[in-house]
Design a protein around this motif. Structure first.
Motif, PDB file in Angstrom:
ATOM      1  N   PRO A 153      62.594  50.096 -15.689  1.00  0.00           N
ATOM      2  CA  PRO A 153      61.587  51.109 -16.012  1.00  0.00           C
ATOM      3  C   PRO A 153      61.968  52.472 -15.464  1.00  0.00           C
ATOM      4  O   PRO A 153      62.672  52.586 -14.466  1.00  0.00           O
ATOM      5  N   ALA A 154      61.502  53.518 -16.131  1.00  0.00           N
ATOM      6  CA  ALA A 154      61.722  54.887 -15.654  1.00  0.00           C
ATOM      7  C   ALA A 154      60.417  55.651 -15.787  1.00  0.00           C
ATOM      8  O   ALA A 154      59.759  55.606 -16.817  1.00  0.00           O
ATOM      9  N   ALA A 155      60.038  56.345 -14.715  1.00  0.00           N
ATOM     10  CA  ALA A 155      58.813  57.142 -14.736  1.00  0.00           C
ATOM     11  C   ALA A 155      58.965  58.279 -13.739  1.00  0.00           C
ATOM     12  O   ALA A 155      59.574  58.104 -12.676  1.00  0.00           O
ATOM     13  N   PRO A 156      58.433  59.471 -14.046  1.00  0.00           N
ATOM     14  CA  PRO A 156      58.497  60.585 -13.105  1.00  0.00           C
ATOM     15  C   PRO A 156      57.836  60.193 -11.777  1.00  0.00           C
ATOM     16  O   PRO A 156      56.687  59.728 -11.781  1.00  0.00           O
ATOM     17  N   PRO A 157      58.510  60.364 -10.659  1.00  0.00           N
ATOM     18  CA  PRO A 157      57.990  59.862  -9.382  1.00  0.00           C
ATOM     19  C   PRO A 157      56.713  60.537  -8.912  1.00  0.00           C
ATOM     20  O   PRO A 157      55.941  59.950  -8.150  1.00  0.00           O
ATOM     21  N   LEU A 164      47.325  48.450 -17.950  1.00  0.00           N
ATOM     22  CA  LEU A 164      47.437  48.334 -16.497  1.00  0.00           C
ATOM     23  C   LEU A 164      46.832  47.026 -15.990  1.00  0.00           C
ATOM     24  O   LEU A 164      47.395  46.367 -15.108  1.00  0.00           O
ATOM     25  N   GLU A 165      45.694  46.639 -16.537  1.00  0.00           N
ATOM     26  CA  GLU A 165      45.062  45.395 -16.119  1.00  0.00           C
ATOM     27  C   GLU A 165      45.919  44.193 -16.493  1.00  0.00           C
ATOM     28  O   GLU A 165      46.029  43.227 -15.728  1.00  0.00           O
ATOM     29  N   GLN A 166      46.531  44.230 -17.658  1.00  0.00           N
ATOM     30  CA  GLN A 166      47.348  43.107 -18.104  1.00  0.00           C
ATOM     31  C   GLN A 166      48.491  42.805 -17.157  1.00  0.00           C
ATOM     32  O   GLN A 166      48.863  41.642 -16.978  1.00  0.00           O
ATOM     33  N   VAL A 167      49.057  43.853 -16.553  1.00  0.00           N
ATOM     34  CA  VAL A 167      50.223  43.644 -15.683  1.00  0.00           C
ATOM     35  C   VAL A 167      49.861  43.664 -14.202  1.00  0.00           C
ATOM     36  O   VAL A 167      50.747  43.651 -13.339  1.00  0.00           O
ATOM     37  N   GLY A 168      48.565  43.703 -13.881  1.00  0.00           N
ATOM     38  CA  GLY A 168      48.140  43.620 -12.494  1.00  0.00           C
ATOM     39  C   GLY A 168      48.228  44.912 -11.713  1.00  0.00           C
ATOM     40  O   GLY A 168      48.329  44.889 -10.483  1.00  0.00           O
ATOM     41  N   LEU A 169      48.157  46.050 -12.392  1.00  0.00           N
ATOM     42  CA  LEU A 169      48.222  47.348 -11.710  1.00  0.00           C
ATOM     43  C   LEU A 169      46.901  48.110 -11.779  1.00  0.00           C
ATOM     44  O   LEU A 169      46.860  49.299 -11.471  1.00  0.00           O
ATOM     45  N   GLY A 170      45.836  47.447 -12.164  1.00  0.00           N
ATOM     46  CA  GLY A 170      44.566  48.150 -12.315  1.00  0.00           C
ATOM     47  C   GLY A 170      44.067  48.805 -11.050  1.00  0.00           C
ATOM     48  O   GLY A 170      43.436  49.863 -11.085  1.00  0.00           O
ATOM     49  N   GLY A 171      44.391  48.234  -9.892  1.00  0.00           N
ATOM     50  CA  GLY A 171      43.878  48.772  -8.636  1.00  0.00           C
ATOM     51  C   GLY A 171      44.735  49.840  -7.994  1.00  0.00           C
ATOM     52  O   GLY A 171      44.330  50.446  -7.004  1.00  0.00           O
ATOM     53  N   VAL A 172      45.943  50.076  -8.543  1.00  0.00           N
ATOM     54  CA  VAL A 172      46.842  51.063  -7.912  1.00  0.00           C
ATOM     55  C   VAL A 172      47.293  52.122  -8.906  1.00  0.00           C
ATOM     56  O   VAL A 172      48.252  52.844  -8.663  1.00  0.00           O
ATOM     57  N   ASP A 173      46.571  52.236 -10.018  1.00  0.00           N
ATOM     58  CA  ASP A 173      47.029  53.069 -11.117  1.00  0.00           C
ATOM     59  C   ASP A 173      47.065  54.554 -10.808  1.00  0.00           C
ATOM     60  O   ASP A 173      47.734  55.321 -11.483  1.00  0.00           O
ATOM     61  N   ARG A 174      46.314  55.025  -9.781  1.00  0.00           N
ATOM     62  CA  ARG A 174      46.277  56.466  -9.487  1.00  0.00           C
ATOM     63  C   ARG A 174      47.251  56.892  -8.391  1.00  0.00           C
ATOM     64  O   ARG A 174      47.350  58.068  -8.074  1.00  0.00           O
ATOM     65  N   ARG A 175      47.974  55.931  -7.812  1.00  0.00           N
ATOM     66  CA  ARG A 175      48.996  56.275  -6.819  1.00  0.00           C
ATOM     67  C   ARG A 175      50.225  56.842  -7.510  1.00  0.00           C
ATOM     68  O   ARG A 175      50.559  56.449  -8.623  1.00  0.00           O
ATOM     69  N   PRO A 176      50.938  57.803  -6.866  1.00  0.00           N
ATOM     70  CA  PRO A 176      52.163  58.314  -7.491  1.00  0.00           C
ATOM     71  C   PRO A 176      53.223  57.226  -7.579  1.00  0.00           C
ATOM     72  O   PRO A 176      53.320  56.348  -6.715  1.00  0.00           O
ATOM     73  N   VAL A 177      54.029  57.289  -8.625  1.00  0.00           N
ATOM     74  CA  VAL A 177      55.030  56.259  -8.876  1.00  0.00           C
ATOM     75  C   VAL A 177      56.040  56.168  -7.737  1.00  0.00           C
ATOM     76  O   VAL A 177      56.591  55.098  -7.469  1.00  0.00           O
ATOM     77  N   ARG A 178      56.276  57.266  -7.017  1.00  0.00           N
ATOM     78  CA  ARG A 178      57.253  57.226  -5.927  1.00  0.00           C
ATOM     79  C   ARG A 178      56.839  56.264  -4.813  1.00  0.00           C
ATOM     80  O   ARG A 178      57.686  55.854  -4.004  1.00  0.00           O
ATOM     81  N   THR A 179      55.573  55.893  -4.752  1.00  0.00           N
ATOM     82  CA  THR A 179      55.116  54.948  -3.733  1.00  0.00           C
ATOM     83  C   THR A 179      55.193  53.496  -4.213  1.00  0.00           C
ATOM     84  O   THR A 179      54.888  52.584  -3.461  1.00  0.00           O
ATOM     85  N   TYR A 180      55.596  53.284  -5.464  1.00  0.00           N
ATOM     86  CA  TYR A 180      55.646  51.930  -6.025  1.00  0.00           C
ATOM     87  C   TYR A 180      56.870  51.165  -5.524  1.00  0.00           C
ATOM     88  O   TYR A 180      57.956  51.738  -5.384  1.00  0.00           O
ATOM     89  N   SER A 181      56.701  49.890  -5.315  1.00  0.00           N
ATOM     90  CA  SER A 181      57.841  49.015  -5.048  1.00  0.00           C
ATOM     91  C   SER A 181      58.585  48.771  -6.358  1.00  0.00           C
ATOM     92  O   SER A 181      58.109  49.127  -7.449  1.00  0.00           O
ATOM     93  N   LEU A 182      59.779  48.139  -6.260  1.00  0.00           N
ATOM     94  CA  LEU A 182      60.541  47.823  -7.464  1.00  0.00           C
ATOM     95  C   LEU A 182      59.725  46.934  -8.400  1.00  0.00           C
ATOM     96  O   LEU A 182      59.694  47.142  -9.621  1.00  0.00           O
ATOM     97  N   GLY A 183      59.034  45.951  -7.831  1.00  0.00           N
ATOM     98  CA  GLY A 183      58.222  45.060  -8.654  1.00  0.00           C
ATOM     99  C   GLY A 183      57.096  45.799  -9.362  1.00  0.00           C
ATOM    100  O   GLY A 183      56.791  45.530 -10.531  1.00  0.00           O
ATOM    101  N   MET A 184      56.472  46.774  -8.668  1.00  0.00           N
ATOM    102  CA  MET A 184      55.399  47.553  -9.286  1.00  0.00           C
ATOM    103  C   MET A 184      55.948  48.447 -10.399  1.00  0.00           C
ATOM    104  O   MET A 184      55.314  48.619 -11.448  1.00  0.00           O
ATOM    105  N   ARG A 185      57.138  49.007 -10.188  1.00  0.00           N
ATOM    106  CA  ARG A 185      57.752  49.816 -11.238  1.00  0.00           C
ATOM    107  C   ARG A 185      58.052  48.954 -12.469  1.00  0.00           C
ATOM    108  O   ARG A 185      57.911  49.406 -13.608  1.00  0.00           O
TER     109      ARG A 185
END
Length: 298
Positions: free
Chosen positions: A83-87, A118-139
């Motif tokens: 995956p690629a997303a602006p951090p 977001l809910e389908q992949v289990g990210l509903g609770g962290v969706d407003r955090r910047p991507v730079r704080t995501y782990s590899l699994g979250m990305r």
């Protein structure tokens, strides 16, 4: 859903993909297997029109690619090469921008589409955090959410469980099976043979750029004609089944017979306790090793 004929890609003198004929049918969960350097990702990129083939043809959803990619790709969800997303963006903002930039984009219902993905992949609770704080699994989950945004007819995923822990892998497996049950055809490449074996209905194996196997999983991993007998008295069991025992491994016997009921009756009738008895099936690992070794010899 996907059909290729003679699909070939050369980079100078190197042939990365050599005459591949893929056949992914509607309703499949198709496992695309191959070691690093086998040409798997190059093949996937050609399917999506990201790389032009040197020769051969590609059809996706019944349309030639890349000629009809403008009409095909909106119906395809894809996660290729990570995956690629602006951090600095949040996961939610990233998905909203992707949706806005897509062909045929519409503002109506966008927030709901983002929420659902977001809910389908289990990210509903962290969706407003910047991507730079995501782990590899979250990305990885975010990349999968992006692939699901448009409720695609066809989902093409390259190593979708990369970076996930066992619980996350199990969640993604359930998600793919649920999507397939709802009508989405899935092509998934992975090096995790156990996951392919649990998830997929058909498999294709790429080795050194060539497709060395393509078949239904139930067919290639079918019974071997042997029974596996687990008993605390293997030596007595072997004497009773003389002439039919292929091997004894501790308290397990491999018996050349397809009639499990008669073997069980013969052993139990002679006083041999049987803990379990079942038909031996080929593992996907055995199938892949056999297919690639035959190609290497050829």
């Amino acid at each position: 859903m996907i059909r290729t004929e003679g699909l070939t890609k050369r980079f100078g003198r190197i042939t990365a993909v050599d005459g591949v004929g893929l056949d992914v049918r509607e309703g499949d969960v198709f496992g695309f297997l191959g070691a690093n350097g086998s040409g798997k990702t190059t093949t996937v990129r050609m399917l999506l029109g990201l790389v032009l083939p040197t020769s051969g043809t590609v059809e996706v959803l019944g349309e030639p690619m890349p000629a009809r990619r403008a009409s095909v790709l909106p119906q395809v969800g894809a996660l290729v090469e990570g995956p690629a997303a602006p951090p600095h963006l949040s996961g939610r903002r990233h998905l909203a921008l992707l949706d806005a930039a897509g062909p045929g984009s519409r503002r109506t219902g966008r927030a709901g589409r983002v929420d659902d993905a977001l809910e389908q992949v289990g990210l509903g609770g962290v969706d407003r955090r910047p991507v730079r704080t995501y782990s590899l699994g979250m990305r990885q989950r975010l990349g999968l959410a992006a692939a699901l945004m448009r409720r695609p007819r066809l989902l093409v995923l390259d190593e979708p469980t990369n970076g996930l822990d066992p619980a996350g892998i199990q969640e993604i497996r359930r998600l793919l099976l649920d999507l397939n049950a709802a009508g989405t055809t899935v092509l998934v490449s992975s090096h995790l043979l156990s996951e392919i074996e649990r998830t997929c209905t058909r498999v294709g194996v790429l080795h050194a750029g060539r497709l060395v196997l393509q078949d239904d999983l139930a067919s290639v991993c079918g019974p071997t004609g042997l029974l596996v007998v687990d008993t605390p008295d293997p030596h007595l069991a072997a004497r009773l089944l003389v002439g039919r025992v292929e091997a004894v491994d501790g308290e397990r016997l491999l018996v050349r017979d397809q009639d499990a009921a008669s073997v069980n009756a013969a052993l139990v009738g002679a006083g041999v306790p049987v803990r379990s008895l079942h038909a031996q099936r080929r593992s996907l690992e055995d199938v892949v090793l056999d297919a690639t070794s035959r190609q290497a010899i050829a």
